[in-house]
Design a protein around this motif. Structure first.
Motif, PDB file in Angstrom:
ATOM      1  N   ILE A  65       0.826  -1.208   0.000  1.00 53.14           N
ATOM      2  CA  ILE A  65       0.000   0.000   0.000  1.00 53.14           C
ATOM      3  C   ILE A  65       0.863   1.262   0.000  1.00 53.14           C
ATOM      4  O   ILE A  65       0.347   2.365  -0.052  1.00 53.14           O
ATOM      5  CB  ILE A  65      -0.971   0.028   1.200  1.00 53.14           C
ATOM      6  CG1 ILE A  65      -0.210  -0.068   2.519  1.00 53.14           C
ATOM      7  CG2 ILE A  65      -1.995  -1.083   1.083  1.00 53.14           C
ATOM      8  CD1 ILE A  65      -1.057   0.193   3.744  1.00 53.14           C
ATOM      9  N   GLY A  66       2.170   1.075   0.035  1.00 51.56           N
ATOM     10  CA  GLY A  66       3.086   2.204   0.017  1.00 51.56           C
ATOM     11  C   GLY A  66       4.513   1.718  -0.097  1.00 51.56           C
ATOM     12  O   GLY A  66       4.762   0.524  -0.184  1.00 51.56           O
ATOM     13  N   PHE A  67       5.447   2.674  -0.111  1.00 48.61           N
ATOM     14  CA  PHE A  67       6.865   2.327  -0.167  1.00 48.61           C
ATOM     15  C   PHE A  67       7.668   3.457   0.444  1.00 48.61           C
ATOM     16  O   PHE A  67       7.191   4.579   0.570  1.00 48.61           O
ATOM     17  CB  PHE A  67       7.326   2.056  -1.610  1.00 48.61           C
ATOM     18  CG  PHE A  67       7.085   3.183  -2.568  1.00 48.61           C
ATOM     19  CD1 PHE A  67       7.991   4.217  -2.713  1.00 48.61           C
ATOM     20  CD2 PHE A  67       5.932   3.206  -3.338  1.00 48.61           C
ATOM     21  CE1 PHE A  67       7.773   5.255  -3.597  1.00 48.61           C
ATOM     22  CE2 PHE A  67       5.692   4.243  -4.229  1.00 48.61           C
ATOM     23  CZ  PHE A  67       6.615   5.264  -4.358  1.00 48.61           C
ATOM     24  N   LYS A  68       8.890   3.130   0.836  1.00 48.71           N
ATOM     25  CA  LYS A  68       9.793   4.138   1.386  1.00 48.71           C
ATOM     26  C   LYS A  68      10.440   4.892   0.237  1.00 48.71           C
ATOM     27  O   LYS A  68      10.686   4.330  -0.827  1.00 48.71           O
ATOM     28  CB  LYS A  68      10.872   3.477   2.248  1.00 48.71           C
ATOM     29  CG  LYS A  68      10.317   2.824   3.486  1.00 48.71           C
ATOM     30  CD  LYS A  68      11.424   2.210   4.308  1.00 48.71           C
ATOM     31  CE  LYS A  68      10.843   1.563   5.543  1.00 48.71           C
ATOM     32  NZ  LYS A  68      11.880   0.922   6.348  1.00 48.71           N
ATOM     33  N   LEU A  69      10.715   6.158   0.442  1.00 47.60           N
ATOM     34  CA  LEU A  69      11.297   6.970  -0.625  1.00 47.60           C
ATOM     35  C   LEU A  69      12.651   6.447  -1.085  1.00 47.60           C
ATOM     36  O   LEU A  69      12.983   6.551  -2.264  1.00 47.60           O
ATOM     37  CB  LEU A  69      11.416   8.434  -0.185  1.00 47.60           C
ATOM     38  CG  LEU A  69      10.100   9.190  -0.088  1.00 47.60           C
ATOM     39  CD1 LEU A  69      10.343  10.623   0.389  1.00 47.60           C
ATOM     40  CD2 LEU A  69       9.365   9.193  -1.404  1.00 47.60           C
ATOM     41  N   ASP A  70      13.425   5.857  -0.184  1.00 46.14           N
ATOM     42  CA  ASP A  70      14.732   5.345  -0.615  1.00 46.14           C
ATOM     43  C   ASP A  70      14.582   4.150  -1.563  1.00 46.14           C
ATOM     44  O   ASP A  70      15.511   3.793  -2.277  1.00 46.14           O
ATOM     45  CB  ASP A  70      15.644   5.036   0.558  1.00 46.14           C
ATOM     46  CG  ASP A  70      15.131   3.918   1.459  1.00 46.14           C
ATOM     47  OD1 ASP A  70      13.966   3.500   1.310  1.00 46.14           O
ATOM     48  OD2 ASP A  70      15.911   3.464   2.314  1.00 46.14           O
ATOM     49  N   SER A  71      13.400   3.554  -1.617  1.00 41.90           N
ATOM     50  CA  SER A  71      13.142   2.473  -2.573  1.00 41.90           C
ATOM     51  C   SER A  71      13.136   2.977  -4.013  1.00 41.90           C
ATOM     52  O   SER A  71      13.328   2.198  -4.946  1.00 41.90           O
ATOM     53  CB  SER A  71      11.799   1.810  -2.272  1.00 41.90           C
ATOM     54  OG  SER A  71      11.804   1.245  -0.996  1.00 41.90           O
ATOM     55  N   LEU A  72      12.917   4.259  -4.188  1.00 45.56           N
ATOM     56  CA  LEU A  72      12.916   4.834  -5.542  1.00 45.56           C
ATOM     57  C   LEU A  72      14.274   4.660  -6.221  1.00 45.56           C
ATOM     58  O   LEU A  72      14.350   4.601  -7.447  1.00 45.56           O
ATOM     59  CB  LEU A  72      12.534   6.317  -5.502  1.00 45.56           C
ATOM     60  CG  LEU A  72      11.093   6.611  -5.071  1.00 45.56           C
ATOM     61  CD1 LEU A  72      10.902   8.119  -4.925  1.00 45.56           C
ATOM     62  CD2 LEU A  72      10.105   6.028  -6.052  1.00 45.56           C
ATOM     63  N   LEU A  73      15.331   4.555  -5.424  1.00 47.52           N
ATOM     64  CA  LEU A  73      16.668   4.364  -5.993  1.00 47.52           C
ATOM     65  C   LEU A  73      16.774   3.045  -6.745  1.00 47.52           C
ATOM     66  O   LEU A  73      17.568   2.907  -7.673  1.00 47.52           O
ATOM     67  CB  LEU A  73      17.723   4.427  -4.888  1.00 47.52           C
ATOM     68  CG  LEU A  73      17.819   5.753  -4.137  1.00 47.52           C
ATOM     69  CD1 LEU A  73      18.743   5.614  -2.937  1.00 47.52           C
ATOM     70  CD2 LEU A  73      18.290   6.853  -5.060  1.00 47.52           C
ATOM     71  N   LYS A  74      15.957   2.078  -6.374  1.00 49.04           N
ATOM     72  CA  LYS A  74      15.988   0.766  -7.013  1.00 49.04           C
ATOM     73  C   LYS A  74      15.404   0.796  -8.423  1.00 49.04           C
ATOM     74  O   LYS A  74      15.614  -0.133  -9.192  1.00 49.04           O
ATOM     75  CB  LYS A  74      15.251  -0.254  -6.157  1.00 49.04           C
ATOM     76  CG  LYS A  74      15.932  -0.502  -4.825  1.00 49.04           C
ATOM     77  CD  LYS A  74      15.161  -1.493  -3.984  1.00 49.04           C
ATOM     78  CE  LYS A  74      15.832  -1.663  -2.635  1.00 49.04           C
ATOM     79  NZ  LYS A  74      15.086  -2.564  -1.776  1.00 49.04           N
ATOM     80  N   LEU A  75      14.673   1.850  -8.761  1.00 53.75           N
ATOM     81  CA  LEU A  75      14.094   1.935 -10.110  1.00 53.75           C
ATOM     82  C   LEU A  75      15.183   1.932 -11.175  1.00 53.75           C
ATOM     83  O   LEU A  75      14.989   1.413 -12.268  1.00 53.75           O
ATOM     84  CB  LEU A  75      13.229   3.190 -10.251  1.00 53.75           C
ATOM     85  CG  LEU A  75      11.946   3.238  -9.419  1.00 53.75           C
ATOM     86  CD1 LEU A  75      11.279   4.598  -9.568  1.00 53.75           C
ATOM     87  CD2 LEU A  75      11.006   2.121  -9.787  1.00 53.75           C
ATOM     88  N   SER A  76      16.309   2.529 -10.873  1.00 50.01           N
ATOM     89  CA  SER A  76      17.418   2.566 -11.833  1.00 50.01           C
ATOM     90  C   SER A  76      18.263   1.299 -11.785  1.00 50.01           C
ATOM     91  O   SER A  76      19.013   1.022 -12.715  1.00 50.01           O
ATOM     92  CB  SER A  76      18.315   3.772 -11.563  1.00 50.01           C
ATOM     93  OG  SER A  76      17.601   4.959 -11.785  1.00 50.01           O
ATOM     94  N   ASP A  77      18.149   0.541 -10.714  1.00 42.91           N
ATOM     95  CA  ASP A  77      18.940  -0.683 -10.563  1.00 42.91           C
ATOM     96  C   ASP A  77      18.230  -1.915 -11.124  1.00 42.91           C
ATOM     97  O   ASP A  77      18.877  -2.883 -11.489  1.00 42.91           O
ATOM     98  CB  ASP A  77      19.259  -0.941  -9.086  1.00 42.91           C
ATOM     99  CG  ASP A  77      20.149   0.130  -8.500  1.00 42.91           C
ATOM    100  OD1 ASP A  77      20.885   0.781  -9.267  1.00 42.91           O
ATOM    101  OD2 ASP A  77      20.111   0.326  -7.265  1.00 42.91           O
ATOM    102  N   THR A  78      16.905  -1.871 -11.153  1.00 43.23           N
ATOM    103  CA  THR A  78      16.129  -3.026 -11.610  1.00 43.23           C
ATOM    104  C   THR A  78      16.110  -3.046 -13.125  1.00 43.23           C
ATOM    105  O   THR A  78      15.593  -2.137 -13.760  1.00 43.23           O
ATOM    106  CB  THR A  78      14.694  -2.963 -11.050  1.00 43.23           C
ATOM    107  OG1 THR A  78      14.754  -2.791  -9.641  1.00 43.23           O
ATOM    108  CG2 THR A  78      13.912  -4.210 -11.397  1.00 43.23           C
ATOM    109  N   ARG A  79      16.693  -4.102 -13.701  1.00 44.89           N
ATOM    110  CA  ARG A  79      16.846  -4.187 -15.155  1.00 44.89           C
ATOM    111  C   ARG A  79      15.980  -5.287 -15.748  1.00 44.89           C
ATOM    112  O   ARG A  79      15.643  -6.258 -15.088  1.00 44.89           O
ATOM    113  CB  ARG A  79      18.298  -4.453 -15.530  1.00 44.89           C
ATOM    114  CG  ARG A  79      19.219  -3.317 -15.147  1.00 44.89           C
ATOM    115  CD  ARG A  79      20.593  -3.488 -15.761  1.00 44.89           C
ATOM    116  NE  ARG A  79      21.348  -2.263 -15.663  1.00 44.89           N
ATOM    117  CZ  ARG A  79      21.289  -1.264 -16.538  1.00 44.89           C
ATOM    118  NH1 ARG A  79      20.519  -1.349 -17.584  1.00 44.89           N
ATOM    119  NH2 ARG A  79      22.007  -0.180 -16.375  1.00 44.89           N
TER     120      ARG A  79
END
Length: 117
Positions: A65-79
């Motif tokens: 239902i939500g996520f931590k803001l530091d999880s946004l960094l994983k958007l560039s790491d997930t390939r």
């Protein structure tokens, strides 16, 4: 002999680079309000959450239902499997194709940045 207000400003004049510091302080207050009230930012965050939930469907993480803001960094790491596209690339393409009205989000959030120069 000076009143409290004049004494305050006299002391304020002694602060090094006071003008730029006050501009930054003003920007921080304005920026915080703009971020909290931004419907476009909210839609982008909802899109990210939906996208990640779709990727994690069938797992314990698939109905977040939500996520931590530091999880946004994983958007560039997930390939992707072919290693050519990241989740961030896909998100940008998806927003560009399906929600182009959100593309000026950054410009809207940083409109008060002009007051700093």
């Amino acid at each position: 002999m000076l009143g409290r207000c004049k004494q305050f400003f006299l002391e304020l004049m002694k602060v090094p680079r006071v003008e730029s510091k006050l501009r930054v302080f003003s920007f921080r207050i304005t920026f915080s309000t703009q971020v909290k009230d931004s419907l476009k930012l909210r839609r982008v965050m909802q899109t990210i959450l939906s996208l990640v939930n779709a990727l994690n469907q069938g797992t314990a993480r698939g109905s977040a239902i939500g996520f931590k803001l530091d999880s946004l960094l994983k958007l560039s790491d997930t390939r992707a499997i072919n290693n050519k596209m990241t989740l961030m690339h896909y998100l940008c393409k998806m927003i560009s194709d399906q929600m182009p009205e959100l593309l000026d989000l950054i410009r809207n959030l940083f409109v008060c940045k002009r007051h700093l120069s």
